[in-house]
Design a protein around this motif. Structure first.
Motif, mmCIF file in Angstrom:
data_model
loop_
_atom_site.group_PDB
_atom_site.id
_atom_site.type_symbol
_atom_site.label_atom_id
_atom_site.label_comp_id
_atom_site.label_asym_id
_atom_site.label_seq_id
_atom_site.Cartn_x
_atom_site.Cartn_y
_atom_site.Cartn_z
ATOM 1 N N GLU A 508 15.000 12.808 -4.967
ATOM 2 C CA GLU A 508 15.787 12.173 -6.034
ATOM 3 C C GLU A 508 15.648 10.657 -5.970
ATOM 4 N N TYR A 509 15.693 10.110 -4.743
ATOM 5 C CA TYR A 509 15.544 8.661 -4.595
ATOM 6 C C TYR A 509 14.114 8.213 -4.895
ATOM 7 N N ARG A 510 13.142 9.070 -4.622
ATOM 8 C CA ARG A 510 11.754 8.776 -5.009
ATOM 9 C C ARG A 510 11.634 8.736 -6.527
ATOM 10 N N LYS A 511 12.319 9.654 -7.167
ATOM 11 C CA LYS A 511 12.242 9.771 -8.626
ATOM 12 C C LYS A 511 12.819 8.543 -9.312
ATOM 13 N N ASN A 512 13.946 8.030 -8.763
ATOM 14 C CA ASN A 512 14.574 6.879 -9.438
ATOM 15 C C ASN A 512 14.049 5.536 -8.922
ATOM 16 N N GLY A 513 13.031 5.589 -8.045
ATOM 17 C CA GLY A 513 12.380 4.362 -7.599
ATOM 18 C C GLY A 513 13.023 3.679 -6.419
ATOM 19 N N SER A 514 14.026 4.329 -5.785
ATOM 20 C CA SER A 514 14.683 3.719 -4.632
ATOM 21 C C SER A 514 13.843 3.836 -3.367
ATOM 22 N N ILE A 515 12.884 4.781 -3.369
ATOM 23 C CA ILE A 515 11.968 4.969 -2.239
ATOM 24 C C ILE A 515 10.543 4.942 -2.778
ATOM 25 N N GLY A 516 9.664 4.235 -2.072
ATOM 26 C CA GLY A 516 8.263 4.156 -2.479
ATOM 27 C C GLY A 516 7.440 5.322 -1.965
ATOM 28 N N ALA A 517 6.188 5.374 -2.395
ATOM 29 C CA ALA A 517 5.289 6.470 -2.024
ATOM 30 C C ALA A 517 5.042 6.499 -0.518
ATOM 31 N N LEU A 518 5.051 7.695 0.041
ATOM 32 C CA LEU A 518 4.787 7.868 1.474
ATOM 33 C C LEU A 518 3.363 7.450 1.810
ATOM 34 N N GLU A 519 3.196 6.855 3.009
ATOM 35 C CA GLU A 519 1.901 6.351 3.440
ATOM 36 C C GLU A 519 1.494 6.975 4.772
ATOM 37 N N ILE A 520 0.245 7.381 4.881
ATOM 38 C CA ILE A 520 -0.337 7.810 6.152
ATOM 39 C C ILE A 520 -1.339 6.752 6.591
ATOM 40 N N ARG A 521 -1.150 6.228 7.783
ATOM 41 C CA ARG A 521 -2.089 5.267 8.357
ATOM 42 C C ARG A 521 -2.834 5.949 9.502
ATOM 43 N N VAL A 522 -4.121 6.154 9.343
ATOM 44 C CA VAL A 522 -4.938 6.804 10.358
ATOM 45 C C VAL A 522 -5.340 5.770 11.410
ATOM 46 N N VAL A 523 -5.086 6.100 12.671
ATOM 47 C CA VAL A 523 -5.372 5.161 13.772
ATOM 48 C C VAL A 523 -6.559 5.656 14.590
ATOM 49 N N GLN A 524 -7.137 4.749 15.339
ATOM 50 C CA GLN A 524 -8.291 5.077 16.174
ATOM 51 C C GLN A 524 -7.914 6.061 17.274
ATOM 52 N N GLN A 525 -8.906 6.829 17.724
ATOM 53 C CA GLN A 525 -8.661 7.745 18.826
ATOM 54 C C GLN A 525 -8.297 6.960 20.084
ATOM 55 N N GLY A 526 -7.333 7.497 20.819
ATOM 56 C CA GLY A 526 -6.840 6.824 22.020
ATOM 57 C C GLY A 526 -5.633 5.944 21.760
ATOM 58 N N THR A 527 -5.257 5.781 20.471
ATOM 59 C CA THR A 527 -4.120 4.915 20.140
ATOM 60 C C THR A 527 -2.832 5.418 20.773
ATOM 61 N N LEU A 560 0.391 0.126 17.225
ATOM 62 C CA LEU A 560 -0.159 1.061 16.245
ATOM 63 C C LEU A 560 -0.912 0.320 15.145
ATOM 64 N N GLU A 561 -0.335 -0.789 14.673
ATOM 65 C CA GLU A 561 -0.943 -1.533 13.566
ATOM 66 C C GLU A 561 -2.319 -2.084 13.935
ATOM 67 N N GLU A 562 -2.488 -2.463 15.190
ATOM 68 C CA GLU A 562 -3.781 -2.994 15.642
ATOM 69 C C GLU A 562 -4.894 -1.952 15.548
ATOM 70 N N LYS A 563 -4.509 -0.679 15.574
ATOM 71 C CA LYS A 563 -5.492 0.404 15.634
ATOM 72 C C LYS A 563 -5.683 1.111 14.294
ATOM 73 N N VAL A 564 -5.009 0.663 13.243
ATOM 74 C CA VAL A 564 -5.128 1.323 11.933
ATOM 75 C C VAL A 564 -6.503 1.049 11.338
ATOM 76 N N HIS A 565 -7.194 2.105 10.888
ATOM 77 C CA HIS A 565 -8.486 1.864 10.238
ATOM 78 C C HIS A 565 -8.592 2.538 8.874
#
Length: 580
Positions: A508-527, A560-565
């Motif tokens: 419901e909150y996604r629908k009314n714009g209170s929450i943004g689209a979910l994001e997947i950040r893929v990280v390097q192996q070993g992270t 985690l952010e350092e390893k996002v690719h």
């Protein structure tokens, strides 16, 4: 007489039957025993005035959290007498893992705690032996570890509960029926360098591969890390076996001497066999391939550990996976009396001789309802309150459990979730269990691309407007250690499936714009190995480590952010499917 025949003689099934049939009397007697010992402690005296009466206890003693008890615990650690909170000597402090709920907590521990842990170890093995034949003919390759101890200013040892146990007389002087034999000598378990210990566990297990009937770790995530470690070190292990010589970097003398005896003479035939298995393109079924007589895996796979089940099933060819007991740094709870059930159906029968248990009804609104162990109701969710022998009284555990049935008169509980692990960017609340279920659904999408999700965590990103959920995923190819190419469409669909699996408030909150689209950040192996190392430097236990499902630490997020690719969002056109 075989080991398990001896076990059957020493560990009488009647003990479990009596305990689970006389829950109320056992609990009442236990509370009276605890209060008789502790009623005149500094903590309890103002509430009980020396009484051990149950009604007085329930009326006057407040429900507590760790923050309520920390001052008293710290005072004992700093040298004040144990009778600040306990009527019996405090012999150690057990540390929580420090990952599921934030900073590590330190709990007073005495011989009764170790006695109860010994009881659980014995009887969970006894229960398993009734369901699986032939255990008396083999050994367990069990990855038990110790972590370095330190002492309080008053000289009391502080460590993980399992370390306190493995260094105690209960373990040192264990009778032969205590457990089936381990492939590793005690010196490997007691080695405080976990890398050396892990390498030696594997080497000993491979040398004795034809005797291994069980593989065990504390948590499923640990066993996945063991396999990953083996992928990096199998060639070195083969060299050790081929020439009958242990690697020079194993410098712990006790460990080195004991393992060298097991390694024995050069064995090029075994080295060739292991090499042929490990150099294959896919490691699917690697556990039964290397240890062909393995009958089951014993490892906790409930709660947040459930995310690792598909990966372990890939490595094990779906060997039976047994979550045998529910234990914590505060107390032991119970045993899985149906060990061969599916992982998602695991329930634990609470044993009334471990601690005095009360239960706070969850989602009861403003009403506070606390009931005894015998008064819980089928299907209801509760937070356990623990009163033990070493100074915790009506202590809120933070776990949420659901009543699933009864074994005789002893309630059985399913672990539902941690009460304090939630994700929120607006007014919604997403629990760890809801998020785990959503990610599990998304894994089915990954299956089509022969990619495995090795580990994940999440955080609520409110640096943007609107805020949105971020998932960090570490991926691995099923048939290739590296992933040559990430399929954008598959990851975008995974974003959608996760969101589609969340509850209606989120949508419901996604629908009314209170929450943004979910994001997947893929990280390097070993992270996630780096993440674990960070939390260990912050005081987390290497032996009890569980990847946090929700992360709030800015330092951890930076790792985690350092390893996002690669980054992926739910496609707007897909969002319309569940937002309409």
């Amino acid at each position: 007489m075989s080991m398990w025949s001896a076990l059957s003689d020493k560990l009488d099934e009647k003990v479990l039957e009596d305990l689970t049939s006389n829950v109320k009397q056992t609990q009442d007697n236990l509370l009276e025993e605890i209060l008789t010992l502790n009623a005149n402690t500094e903590y309890l005296r103002p509430f009980l005035h020396g009484s051990s009466d149950k009604d007085t206890f329930k009326k006057n003693v407040p429900v507590t959290t760790y923050e309520d008890m920390k001052l008293f615990i710290d005072r004992i650690a700093n040298g004040e007498p144990f009778d600040v909170i306990s009527g019996t000597p405090i012999t150690g402090f057990s540390l929580s893992s420090g990952t599921s709920g934030g900073k590590r907590k330190m709990f007073p521990c005495n011989n009764k705690y170790l006695e109860n842990l010994n009881f659980i170890y014995c009887y969970r093995s006894f229960v398993i032996s009734k369901y699986i034949d032939g255990l008396e003919h083999g050994k367990g390759m069990v990855f038990n570890f110790c972590v370095p101890e330190h002492t309080t200013p008053s000289g009391i040892p502080v460590s993980a509960a399992t370390t306190l146990f493995f260094k105690s007389d209960y373990f040192k002087n264990r009778p032969p029926y205590w457990h089936w034999s381990f492939t590793s000598p005690d010196e490997v378990i007691l080695c405080s360098d976990n890398k050396q210990s892990l390498y030696c566990h594997l080497l000993c297990g491979i040398v004795q591969r034809d005797e291994v009937v069980k593989v065990g770790t504390a948590f499923v995530s640990t066993l996945v890390r063991v396999i990953t470690f083996l992928e990096k070190h199998w060639e070195e292990i083969c060299t050790n076996i081929r020439y009958g010589r242990l690697s020079e970097w194993i410098t712990d003398i006790s460990c080195r001497d004991s393992v060298s005896k097991i390694l024995g003479e050069p064995n090029p035939e075994l080295a060739d066999l292991i090499e042929n298995q490990c150099k294959q393109k896919s490691w699917e079924g690697i556990i039964p391939r290397l240890w062909p007589k393995t009958k089951f895996i014993e490892s906790i796979a409930t709660g947040q550990m459930a995310q690792h089940i598909p990966t372990l099933e890939f490595y094990s060819n779906k060997l039976p996976l047994i979550s045998s007991s529910y234990v914590s740094s505060e107390t032991m709870f119970g045993i899985n009396m149906n060990p061969l059930c599916k992982p998602q159906d695991v329930s634990y029968t609470f044993l009334p001789n471990m601690s005095y248990f009360e239960f706070l009804l969850v989602d009861a609104g403003d009403e506070v309802e606390i009931v005894d162990l015998v008064d819980v109701k089928l299907g209801c969710h509760y937070e356990p309150l623990v009163t033990n022998h070493s100074g915790l009284h009506r202590y809120k555990m933070g776990d949420i459990v659901q009543v699933t049935g009864f074994y005789n008169s002893a309630p059985q509980f399913r672990f539902a979730r941690r009460g304090n692990l939630i994700l929120s960017v607006h007014m919604e609340i997403t629990t760890d269990q809801v998020l785990l279920n959503a990610v599990t659904h998304a894994k089915m999408v990954l299956e089509s691309s022969d990619v495995m999700l090795m580990d994940f965590t999440s955080y609520a990103d409110i640096s943007t407007t609107p805020g949105h959920y971020v998932l960090y995923w570490e991926l691995k190819g099923k048939y290739n250690n590296s992933i040559a190419e990430i399929d954008n469409k598959v990851l975008v669909e995974c974003c959608y499936v996760v969101e589609e699996s969340l509850d209606n408030f989120y949508k419901e909150y996604r629908k009314n714009g209170s929450i943004g689209a979910l994001e997947i950040r893929v990280v390097q192996q070993g992270t996630f190995d780096s993440l674990m190392e960070f939390f260990i430097t912050q005081g987390a236990s290497s032996t009890q480590y569980k990847t946090p499902i929700c992360i709030k630490s800015t330092e951890a997020i930076a790792i985690l952010e350092e390893k996002v690719h690669a980054r992926f969002f739910t496609d707007e056109s897909l969002s319309l499917n569940f937002l309409s």
